[in-house]
Design a protein around this motif. Sequence first.
Motif, PDB file in Angstrom:
ATOM      1  N   LEU A 336      -5.419  42.797  -5.038  1.00  0.00           N
ATOM      2  CA  LEU A 336      -5.114  43.813  -4.038  1.00  0.00           C
ATOM      3  C   LEU A 336      -4.030  44.780  -4.516  1.00  0.00           C
ATOM      4  N   ILE A 337      -2.970  44.215  -5.060  1.00  0.00           N
ATOM      5  CA  ILE A 337      -1.795  44.985  -5.442  1.00  0.00           C
ATOM      6  C   ILE A 337      -1.518  44.783  -6.924  1.00  0.00           C
ATOM      7  N   ASP A 338      -1.117  45.843  -7.594  1.00  0.00           N
ATOM      8  CA  ASP A 338      -0.707  45.752  -8.994  1.00  0.00           C
ATOM      9  C   ASP A 338       0.673  45.095  -9.027  1.00  0.00           C
ATOM     10  N   ASP A 339       0.725  43.822  -9.446  1.00  0.00           N
ATOM     11  CA  ASP A 339       1.959  43.037  -9.379  1.00  0.00           C
ATOM     12  C   ASP A 339       3.093  43.635 -10.193  1.00  0.00           C
ATOM     13  N   ALA A 340       2.791  44.086 -11.400  1.00  0.00           N
ATOM     14  CA  ALA A 340       3.846  44.635 -12.262  1.00  0.00           C
ATOM     15  C   ALA A 340       4.467  45.878 -11.623  1.00  0.00           C
ATOM     16  N   LEU A 350      11.996  50.768  -3.196  1.00  0.00           N
ATOM     17  CA  LEU A 350      10.968  51.525  -2.481  1.00  0.00           C
ATOM     18  C   LEU A 350      10.051  50.632  -1.651  1.00  0.00           C
ATOM     19  N   ILE A 351       9.936  49.361  -2.016  1.00  0.00           N
ATOM     20  CA  ILE A 351       9.153  48.406  -1.238  1.00  0.00           C
ATOM     21  C   ILE A 351       9.937  47.104  -1.158  1.00  0.00           C
ATOM     22  N   ARG A 352       9.473  46.199  -0.291  1.00  0.00           N
ATOM     23  CA  ARG A 352      10.049  44.853  -0.264  1.00  0.00           C
ATOM     24  C   ARG A 352       8.967  43.848   0.093  1.00  0.00           C
ATOM     25  N   ARG A 353       9.162  42.620  -0.288  1.00  0.00           N
ATOM     26  CA  ARG A 353       8.246  41.524   0.039  1.00  0.00           C
ATOM     27  C   ARG A 353       8.994  40.504   0.885  1.00  0.00           C
ATOM     28  N   GLU A 354       8.384  40.044   1.934  1.00  0.00           N
ATOM     29  CA  GLU A 354       8.898  38.950   2.748  1.00  0.00           C
ATOM     30  C   GLU A 354       7.774  37.941   2.902  1.00  0.00           C
ATOM     31  N   GLY A 355       7.837  36.873   2.100  1.00  0.00           N
ATOM     32  CA  GLY A 355       6.726  35.937   2.070  1.00  0.00           C
ATOM     33  C   GLY A 355       5.487  36.625   1.557  1.00  0.00           C
ATOM     34  N   THR A 356       4.422  36.580   2.342  1.00  0.00           N
ATOM     35  CA  THR A 356       3.174  37.236   1.929  1.00  0.00           C
ATOM     36  C   THR A 356       3.063  38.660   2.467  1.00  0.00           C
ATOM     37  N   ARG A 357       4.108  39.120   3.130  1.00  0.00           N
ATOM     38  CA  ARG A 357       4.055  40.441   3.759  1.00  0.00           C
ATOM     39  C   ARG A 357       4.704  41.486   2.864  1.00  0.00           C
ATOM     40  N   LEU A 358       4.063  42.651   2.782  1.00  0.00           N
ATOM     41  CA  LEU A 358       4.537  43.757   1.961  1.00  0.00           C
ATOM     42  C   LEU A 358       4.902  44.933   2.857  1.00  0.00           C
ATOM     43  N   PHE A 359       6.078  45.510   2.613  1.00  0.00           N
ATOM     44  CA  PHE A 359       6.576  46.640   3.399  1.00  0.00           C
ATOM     45  C   PHE A 359       6.946  47.782   2.467  1.00  0.00           C
ATOM     46  N   LEU A 371       3.137  56.694  -4.027  1.00  0.00           N
ATOM     47  CA  LEU A 371       3.420  55.263  -4.136  1.00  0.00           C
ATOM     48  C   LEU A 371       2.167  54.427  -3.905  1.00  0.00           C
ATOM     49  N   LEU A 372       1.360  54.815  -2.935  1.00  0.00           N
ATOM     50  CA  LEU A 372       0.129  54.068  -2.670  1.00  0.00           C
ATOM     51  C   LEU A 372      -0.791  54.090  -3.882  1.00  0.00           C
ATOM     52  N   GLY A 373      -0.863  55.240  -4.543  1.00  0.00           N
ATOM     53  CA  GLY A 373      -1.689  55.341  -5.739  1.00  0.00           C
ATOM     54  C   GLY A 373      -1.227  54.429  -6.860  1.00  0.00           C
ATOM     55  N   GLU A 374       0.048  54.089  -6.846  1.00  0.00           N
ATOM     56  CA  GLU A 374       0.613  53.182  -7.847  1.00  0.00           C
ATOM     57  C   GLU A 374       0.416  51.717  -7.464  1.00  0.00           C
ATOM     58  N   LEU A 375       0.604  51.410  -6.189  1.00  0.00           N
ATOM     59  CA  LEU A 375       0.609  50.013  -5.751  1.00  0.00           C
ATOM     60  C   LEU A 375      -0.771  49.390  -5.675  1.00  0.00           C
ATOM     61  N   VAL A 376      -1.710  50.136  -5.079  1.00  0.00           N
ATOM     62  CA  VAL A 376      -3.058  49.590  -4.912  1.00  0.00           C
ATOM     63  C   VAL A 376      -3.679  49.390  -6.287  1.00  0.00           C
ATOM     64  N   SER A 377      -4.264  48.242  -6.497  1.00  0.00           N
ATOM     65  CA  SER A 377      -4.773  47.912  -7.839  1.00  0.00           C
ATOM     66  C   SER A 377      -5.830  48.915  -8.288  1.00  0.00           C
ATOM     67  N   GLY A 378      -5.840  49.164  -9.573  1.00  0.00           N
ATOM     68  CA  GLY A 378      -6.803  50.113 -10.144  1.00  0.00           C
ATOM     69  C   GLY A 378      -8.233  49.728  -9.855  1.00  0.00           C
ATOM     70  N   GLU A 379      -8.501  48.427  -9.805  1.00  0.00           N
ATOM     71  CA  GLU A 379      -9.857  47.946  -9.540  1.00  0.00           C
ATOM     72  C   GLU A 379     -10.315  48.356  -8.149  1.00  0.00           C
ATOM     73  N   LEU A 380      -9.386  48.256  -7.171  1.00  0.00           N
ATOM     74  CA  LEU A 380      -9.749  48.664  -5.813  1.00  0.00           C
ATOM     75  C   LEU A 380      -9.901  50.173  -5.725  1.00  0.00           C
ATOM     76  N   LEU A 381      -8.979  50.914  -6.350  1.00  0.00           N
ATOM     77  CA  LEU A 381      -9.064  52.371  -6.301  1.00  0.00           C
ATOM     78  C   LEU A 381     -10.376  52.864  -6.922  1.00  0.00           C
ATOM     79  N   ALA A 382     -10.823  52.195  -7.962  1.00  0.00           N
ATOM     80  CA  ALA A 382     -12.077  52.583  -8.600  1.00  0.00           C
ATOM     81  C   ALA A 382     -13.273  52.372  -7.681  1.00  0.00           C
ATOM     82  N   ALA A 383     -13.112  51.493  -6.682  1.00  0.00           N
ATOM     83  CA  ALA A 383     -14.226  51.196  -5.781  1.00  0.00           C
ATOM     84  C   ALA A 383     -14.354  52.225  -4.675  1.00  0.00           C
ATOM     85  N   THR A 384     -13.311  53.060  -4.491  1.00  0.00           N
ATOM     86  CA  THR A 384     -13.354  54.020  -3.375  1.00  0.00           C
ATOM     87  C   THR A 384     -14.060  55.306  -3.800  1.00  0.00           C
TER      88      THR A 384
END
Length: 384
Positions: A336-340, A350-359, A371-384
Amino acid sequence: MALALYIHWPFCLKKCPYCDFNSHVRDGVDMAAWEAALLADMAHEREATGPDTLTSIFFGGGTPSLMPPALVETLIAAATRHWPAAPDLEITLEANPSSVEAAAFADLARAGVNRVSLGLQSLNDDALRFLGRLHDAREGIAALEVAQRAFDRISFDLIYARPDQSADEWQAELSRALAFGTGHLSLYQLTIEPGTRFATDYRLGRFALPEDDTAAAIFTLTRAMTAEAGLPAYEVSNHARAGQESRHNLTYWRYGDYAGIGPGAHGRRRGIATQRHKKPENFLSATVRNGHGMSESRHLPAREQAAEALMMGLRLEEGLDLAAMAQRFGLPVDQLIDDAKARFYRDLGLIRREGTRLFVEPAGMVLLDALLGELVSGELLAAT
């Protein structure tokens, strides 16, 4: 399941040089034909969705506040026959702040509308002329006062980061807006949409937008002022008192199901994307021919749904639960998200994680689209 209903009224009865509805201006509208078409289109959606609980109805599009109140009442009655209505069913109508439209507010409230979204856009006459609006500030404020007498729930929008606008000027305008006491404000940064007169004027150098630092300062000021006034941001551009959030728009941002009827309307239901014919005459003839005005119905692969859900959900202050999303779409969290990149932007604040929640943090909201273009994994973006 819960369902939101969007009803798109395509006609602009007044020309606006800065919108894309000029082709939808009509001298006359056959209301009987349009009532039949919209009712048929709605009935088709009921067959597709089943008896979901109806949580909101939203009348949008061209100039829906110029719809006859009797037609609005008929459509609301049909919707609540098709779907069981939630006890707190929200029924919103978009309105331009003209005296002609304001005169119908009481009748629209009697027809069942219980929330109005008013397109003020500015409280400054020079800005309204620049934006191509047909009302002035005095007429807009008068329409707001009429709306406040007719409806319990009011929202209005303003546009900031306009050409030559300073932070001090915006502070004064926003202070005035907050003093009206509405429970919801939509505050948008001016953007240039391709294909509009704005885009042409901007390309030709007829105006310049504020520098990025100025726009960011205005964004930060906006959040501070609305929070202090008791209308904190709950989405990147939307601010509300507790309980006054737009339930309809929250359905979009939380990637819930919504049915769209009327020319050009989009829908998302049970993993299917729908779109209606955009041109009014094509929509009308399609409903006569097929019993609905749909031009496209497409099943969305899980990755495409997940990409859309991420792009919408991260707009919200509440963030989103990545584990719940992974389960919903049958995908691993790491797809879902590009971890690196997430770690990189977390370290930048710019973002924070609390458990499994991303803000997304306020500093990240200023740069949200990039930022969204960076965070969302490339694999998902390619599917849109």
